[in-house]
Design an enzyme around this catalytic site. Sequence first.
Site, short mmCIF file in Angstrom:
data_model
loop_
_atom_site.label_atom_id
_atom_site.label_comp_id
_atom_site.label_asym_id
_atom_site.label_seq_id
_atom_site.Cartn_x
_atom_site.Cartn_y
_atom_site.Cartn_z
N TYR A 152 13.03 -23.64 88.39
CA TYR A 152 12.61 -22.85 87.22
C TYR A 152 12.76 -23.68 85.93
O TYR A 152 11.82 -23.75 85.13
CB TYR A 152 13.46 -21.58 87.14
CG TYR A 152 13.13 -20.68 85.97
CD1 TYR A 152 12.01 -19.86 85.99
CD2 TYR A 152 13.92 -20.66 84.82
CE1 TYR A 152 11.69 -19.05 84.91
CE2 TYR A 152 13.60 -19.85 83.75
CZ TYR A 152 12.50 -19.04 83.79
OH TYR A 152 12.18 -18.24 82.71
N LYS A 156 9.85 -24.88 83.29
CA LYS A 156 9.83 -24.52 81.87
C LYS A 156 9.89 -25.77 80.98
O LYS A 156 9.31 -25.79 79.90
CB LYS A 156 10.98 -23.55 81.56
CG LYS A 156 10.79 -22.17 82.20
CD LYS A 156 9.47 -21.51 81.76
CE LYS A 156 9.28 -20.12 82.31
NZ LYS A 156 8.03 -19.48 81.87
N1 LIG Z 1 13.68 -12.34 81.26
C1 LIG Z 1 14.24 -13.41 80.75
O1 LIG Z 1 15.48 -13.46 80.54
C2 LIG Z 1 13.41 -14.60 80.37
C3 LIG Z 1 14.04 -15.65 79.70
C4 LIG Z 1 13.30 -16.74 79.33
C5 LIG Z 1 11.95 -16.80 79.63
N2 LIG Z 1 11.35 -15.76 80.29
C6 LIG Z 1 9.94 -15.86 80.56
O2 LIG Z 1 9.29 -14.70 80.11
C7 LIG Z 1 8.12 -14.48 80.89
C8 LIG Z 1 8.10 -13.06 81.38
O3 LIG Z 1 9.17 -12.88 82.29
P1 LIG Z 1 9.87 -11.47 82.56
O4 LIG Z 1 11.31 -11.68 82.40
O5 LIG Z 1 9.18 -10.41 81.80
O6 LIG Z 1 9.63 -11.36 84.14
P2 LIG Z 1 8.85 -10.29 85.03
O7 LIG Z 1 9.17 -8.90 84.61
O8 LIG Z 1 9.14 -10.70 86.43
O9 LIG Z 1 7.32 -10.56 84.67
C9 LIG Z 1 6.63 -11.66 85.17
C10 LIG Z 1 5.15 -11.41 85.00
O10 LIG Z 1 4.46 -12.54 85.55
C11 LIG Z 1 3.47 -12.05 86.44
N3 LIG Z 1 3.22 -12.99 87.50
C12 LIG Z 1 4.10 -13.54 88.38
N4 LIG Z 1 3.44 -14.30 89.26
C13 LIG Z 1 2.12 -14.24 88.93
C14 LIG Z 1 0.95 -14.80 89.48
N5 LIG Z 1 0.98 -15.60 90.55
N6 LIG Z 1 -0.23 -14.53 88.88
C15 LIG Z 1 -0.29 -13.72 87.80
N7 LIG Z 1 0.78 -13.16 87.24
C16 LIG Z 1 1.98 -13.41 87.82
C17 LIG Z 1 4.05 -10.75 87.01
O11 LIG Z 1 3.01 -9.93 87.48
P3 LIG Z 1 2.64 -9.72 89.02
O12 LIG Z 1 3.87 -9.92 89.83
O13 LIG Z 1 2.10 -8.34 89.04
O14 LIG Z 1 1.58 -10.74 89.29
C18 LIG Z 1 4.68 -10.17 85.75
O15 LIG Z 1 3.72 -9.47 85.01
C19 LIG Z 1 8.16 -15.53 82.00
O16 LIG Z 1 7.38 -16.64 81.64
C20 LIG Z 1 9.63 -15.92 82.05
O17 LIG Z 1 9.81 -17.21 82.59
C21 LIG Z 1 12.05 -14.66 80.67
#
Ligand SMILES: NC(=O)c1ccc[n+]([C@@H]2O[C@H](COP(=O)([O-])OP(=O)(O)OC[C@H]3O[C@@H](n4cnc5c(N)ncnc54)[C@H](OP(=O)(O)O)[C@@H]3O)[C@@H](O)[C@H]2O)c1
Length: 253
Positions: A152, A156
């Site tokens: 991961y 990133k």
């Molecule tokens: N939560 C945190 O603490 C955190 C911290 C730093 C960065 N981020 C970043 O923020 C972003 C959102 O993450 P989140 O925490 O909201 O996670 P999440 O709830 O798991 O959301 C991830 C999103 O990505 C989509 N996704 C995953 N695989 C995909 C694929 N193959 N094709 C199209 N869409 C796909 C999922 O939709 P489907 O599964 O329906 O396809 C979902 O809508 C990510 O880039 C993550 O790395 C999150």
Amino acid sequence: MDLANKVIMIVGASSGIGKSLAQKLVEKKSKLILLARSFDKLEKIKDENPNAEIDIYRCDVSDKTTVKLVFEEVKRKHNFIDMVILNSAVSHRMKVENFNSELAEETISINFLGMIYCIEQILPIYLKEKKGIIVGVSSLADNRGYSGSGFYCASKSAVTTYLEGLSVELKNHNVKVITIKPGFVKTPMTDKNEFEMPFLMDSDKASEVIIKGLEKEKRFIQFPFPTVIGSKIIGIIPNRLYEYLSYKFNIVG
Ligand SMILES: NC(=O)c1ccc[n+]([C@@H]2O[C@H](COP(=O)([O-])OP(=O)(O)OC[C@H]3O[C@@H](n4cnc5c(N)ncnc54)[C@H](OP(=O)(O)O)[C@@H]3O)[C@@H](O)[C@H]2O)c1
């Protein structure tokens, strides 16, 4: 930028930050194009906002052909997409005893290559029109290899590094690049984490911060402040010291 009436695509809009951003952008009166694999979840967002302009598409960003087809369909329907928010990602924690390269393939192909496939579709239009905003969601975990999250973190780092170069290349073309680097946000991605997450934010608050940053067209949107400072310090300490502290105190990300 005033987000009202702007056509904004969110790739990865079915849950967590992406879903919350979609909700906030509905309140801002943006016109939305939402992509994800879970079409049922996108339908639910659309059904819950009957007065909003929302187009939804099933798309797996790791499949280059699908990405191309979906963008072609979107382009037929919309004259111009003002902003593309590339948010899709997966995160797998893995012990070395269970080393599995398939998790690396999945992580890199969604988190990094998926973003590149989307950029490939939108960039020619932005270059031709001499306008547009590409928003990539990276992470504050892009600065080090945190134990258990190497794939991961690597994905990133790739995102942040790539967007940095792209931002410079696009300066003369009037196309903006925004990099979002969240700390811990409560979403389905982090719900499975077994460790304590400092300064954990809820996704509603996180998307408020993101929207403010998008309106100001900030080059970087990073939050929350204590984690930004912490990650900067962790990022600049000597490598050997980082590795020692990481081992001693089990720093995870
Ligand atoms: N939560 C945190 O603490 C955190 C911290 C730093 C960065 N981020 C970043 O923020 C972003 C959102 O993450 P989140 O925490 O909201 O996670 P999440 O709830 O798991 O959301 C991830 C999103 O990505 C989509 N996704 C995953 N695989 C995909 C694929 N193959 N094709 C199209 N869409 C796909 C999922 O939709 P489907 O599964 O329906 O396809 C979902 O809508 C990510 O880039 C993550 O790395 C999150």
